[in-house]
Design an enzyme around this catalytic site. Sequence first.
Site, PDB file in Angstrom:
ATOM      1  N   ALA A   1     -26.228   7.128  -0.148  1.00  0.00           N
ATOM      2  CA  ALA A   1     -25.043   6.421  -0.617  1.00  0.00           C
ATOM      3  C   ALA A   1     -25.366   5.511  -1.805  1.00  0.00           C
ATOM      4  O   ALA A   1     -24.768   4.462  -1.980  1.00  0.00           O
ATOM      5  CB  ALA A   1     -24.459   5.596   0.530  1.00  0.00           C
TER       6      ALA A   1
ATOM      7  N   GLY B   1     -25.579   6.598  -5.117  1.00  0.00           N
ATOM      8  CA  GLY B   1     -25.058   7.103  -6.392  1.00  0.00           C
ATOM      9  C   GLY B   1     -23.949   6.224  -6.951  1.00  0.00           C
ATOM     10  O   GLY B   1     -23.287   5.491  -6.216  1.00  0.00           O
TER      11      GLY B   1
ATOM     12  N   ARG C   1     -17.918  10.027 -11.471  1.00  0.00           N
ATOM     13  CA  ARG C   1     -16.693  10.814 -11.637  1.00  0.00           C
ATOM     14  C   ARG C   1     -15.463  10.169 -10.991  1.00  0.00           C
ATOM     15  O   ARG C   1     -14.341  10.585 -11.219  1.00  0.00           O
ATOM     16  CB  ARG C   1     -16.926  12.237 -11.064  1.00  0.00           C
ATOM     17  CG  ARG C   1     -17.938  13.026 -11.877  1.00  0.00           C
ATOM     18  CD  ARG C   1     -18.464  14.248 -11.128  1.00  0.00           C
ATOM     19  NE  ARG C   1     -19.538  13.897 -10.177  1.00  0.00           N
ATOM     20  CZ  ARG C   1     -20.241  14.787  -9.472  1.00  0.00           C
ATOM     21  NH1 ARG C   1     -19.973  16.086  -9.593  1.00  0.00           N
ATOM     22  NH2 ARG C   1     -21.196  14.395  -8.647  1.00  0.00           N
TER      23      ARG C   1
ATOM     24  N   THR D   1     -31.040  13.032  -5.407  1.00  0.00           N
ATOM     25  CA  THR D   1     -30.944  12.981  -3.938  1.00  0.00           C
ATOM     26  C   THR D   1     -32.328  13.061  -3.279  1.00  0.00           C
ATOM     27  O   THR D   1     -32.557  12.441  -2.247  1.00  0.00           O
ATOM     28  CB  THR D   1     -30.040  14.111  -3.410  1.00  0.00           C
ATOM     29  OG1 THR D   1     -30.443  15.355  -4.021  1.00  0.00           O
ATOM     30  CG2 THR D   1     -28.586  13.872  -3.740  1.00  0.00           C
TER      31      THR D   1
ATOM     32  N   ASP E   1     -20.616  10.754   0.724  1.00  0.00           N
ATOM     33  CA  ASP E   1     -19.370  11.171   0.067  1.00  0.00           C
ATOM     34  C   ASP E   1     -18.798  12.446   0.674  1.00  0.00           C
ATOM     35  O   ASP E   1     -18.032  13.159   0.033  1.00  0.00           O
ATOM     36  CB  ASP E   1     -19.582  11.330  -1.450  1.00  0.00           C
ATOM     37  CG  ASP E   1     -20.514  12.476  -1.806  1.00  0.00           C
ATOM     38  OD1 ASP E   1     -21.194  13.014  -0.913  1.00  0.00           O
ATOM     39  OD2 ASP E   1     -20.562  12.842  -3.003  1.00  0.00           O
TER      40      ASP E   1
ATOM     41  N   LYS F   1       6.593 -15.131  10.869  1.00  0.00           N
ATOM     42  CA  LYS F   1       5.199 -15.331  10.455  1.00  0.00           C
ATOM     43  C   LYS F   1       4.513 -16.357  11.340  1.00  0.00           C
ATOM     44  O   LYS F   1       5.114 -17.388  11.643  1.00  0.00           O
ATOM     45  CB  LYS F   1       5.205 -15.799   8.994  1.00  0.00           C
ATOM     46  CG  LYS F   1       3.871 -16.180   8.442  1.00  0.00           C
ATOM     47  CD  LYS F   1       3.973 -17.408   7.556  1.00  0.00           C
ATOM     48  CE  LYS F   1       3.146 -18.526   8.097  1.00  0.00           C
ATOM     49  NZ  LYS F   1       3.109 -19.712   7.275  1.00  0.00           N
TER      50      LYS F   1
ATOM     51  N   ASN G   1      18.943 -17.799  21.968  1.00  0.00           N
ATOM     52  CA  ASN G   1      19.804 -17.068  21.057  1.00  0.00           C
ATOM     53  C   ASN G   1      19.802 -17.810  19.730  1.00  0.00           C
ATOM     54  O   ASN G   1      20.220 -18.946  19.649  1.00  0.00           O
ATOM     55  CB  ASN G   1      21.221 -16.978  21.631  1.00  0.00           C
ATOM     56  CG  ASN G   1      21.999 -15.886  20.914  1.00  0.00           C
ATOM     57  OD1 ASN G   1      21.943 -15.755  19.696  1.00  0.00           O
ATOM     58  ND2 ASN G   1      22.719 -15.090  21.685  1.00  0.00           N
TER      59      ASN G   1
ATOM     60  N   ALA H   1      26.415 -25.166  14.710  1.00  0.00           N
ATOM     61  CA  ALA H   1      26.278 -24.365  13.496  1.00  0.00           C
ATOM     62  C   ALA H   1      26.199 -25.261  12.258  1.00  0.00           C
ATOM     63  O   ALA H   1      26.831 -26.314  12.208  1.00  0.00           O
ATOM     64  CB  ALA H   1      27.461 -23.411  13.369  1.00  0.00           C
TER      65      ALA H   1
END
Length: 450
Positions: free
Chosen positions: A7, A9, A13, A75, A99, A347, A373, A419
């Site tokens: 791993a 490399g 590309r 390699t 890869d 959140k 509610n 309200a």
Amino acid sequence: METIILAAGKGTRMKSKLPKVLHKVSGKPMLEHVIDAAKSAGSTREVVVIGSGAELVKKTFSEVEFVMQEEQLGTGHAVLCAKEKFANSTGTVMILCGDTPLFTGELLKNLIDAHEKFNAAATVLTAIMPNPKGYGRIIRADNVDFEKIVEDKDANFEQQKIREVNTGIYCFNVQKLFDALEKVTNDNAQGEYYLPDVLEILRAEGGKICAVVAEDYRQTLGINSRIQLAEAEKILRQRKNAELMLSGVTIIDPATTYIDFDVEVGQDTIIYPNTYLEGKTKIGADCVIGPSVRFTNMIVGDNVTAQFSYCHDAEISDGVTFGPYVHVRPNTKISANVKIGNFVEIKNSNIGEGTKLPHLQYIGDTDLGAGCNIGCGTITVNYDGKQKYRTKIGDGVFIGCNSNLVAPVNVEDGAYIAAGSTITEDVPKNNLAIARARQVNKNSWKDKRG
Ligand code: UD1
Ligand code: CA
């Protein structure tokens, strides 16, 4: 069983700032797929050769050993860098590329079995590729016995036509491997030390070389470009969807359902189109998810119904229904049988059992009790421009429409809020709080104005 994973490399590309092996397929870095498959095939030690972006790769993985390859000379050179780590090893070592993330542990197990059964010096997994461009080609003497591997860039016109390729997956007798590696040269089109050359060297020394053909070439595709990355993504997606359907999940349209590798879904859950289940998401049984739901790292119970919504890093218990247009953000726990309607954001909050949030609420940094509610348009005012504060609401509270709860504030059990109130002080148990200006009607105002 010990494993070396290459791993180091650059992944030139990929045209990326990120090391190639950290690019994700089906929700996790390709190197993680490779490590997981090796472990599931019985590997007990993984040595990862790193170089380009080494620090980032190290930070991402904790349960493996690392070896530095300072300069990427090929390699073969990469494997040689790990030599000291295997000074005391005997028997078989498996070599994998970081890869090549599509193979299963089972495929590796079969390869190891073949290698040991034939008592080979080396065994290479090959595949018949519809498009072999870019891969090393397998040259067989008289089309039977393995002879050598020729890299794409070194292959002549005739060799380029060969569709049997090197998958980059091998088993070696560990000491024979390191002895042979010392003899590899870089006399080739790329000026690199090629690992596959070891096979030819071992063969010349009289070692037995097995070349086993993979049943399904799609398990062995290597990823060198983003086009191949998208192809791999599609293969894993189809595999995951098929696995879930075979285990009792209904997927209305697999072509538009995107489920990451590690996601779990329970029996008789129905998934509607355009749904994304990502990361470590776990969904229970008998849910109806989608259309157009995105869940990332979510823990979801049974019998949950969700549509047109985005939820991440949170927990939703059994029997919750929600959507359309709900956003559940991190550190939120929603208890059983909560009903959430449309245009609601939650959140860093806890929502008690059976509470209703039917429409247009913002609930942030709040501990909300059971059986409440919450009226349309209720907002927890959790931020004064400098700091965030918590809102606490007890059980059985009724909040009238369009109320603001200015945190820190505590609304006790059974309280009512009229309200349109802006609540800035605590409301004691079972009280009614009215916090708005009284209405004034001006008699015949229009007539007087003229
Ligand atoms: C390699 C094989 C090719 C095979 C293909 C399968 C060689 C010479 N070629 O080609 O026969 O068909 O894989 O996918 O082995 N790496 C290092 N250090 C280096 C060079 C590479 O660690 O100096 C790592 C890379 O990070 C990568 C892996 O080795 O994970 C393979 O390298 P890559 O350059 O992608 O080789 P291919 O051209 O794909
Ligand atoms: Ca490659």
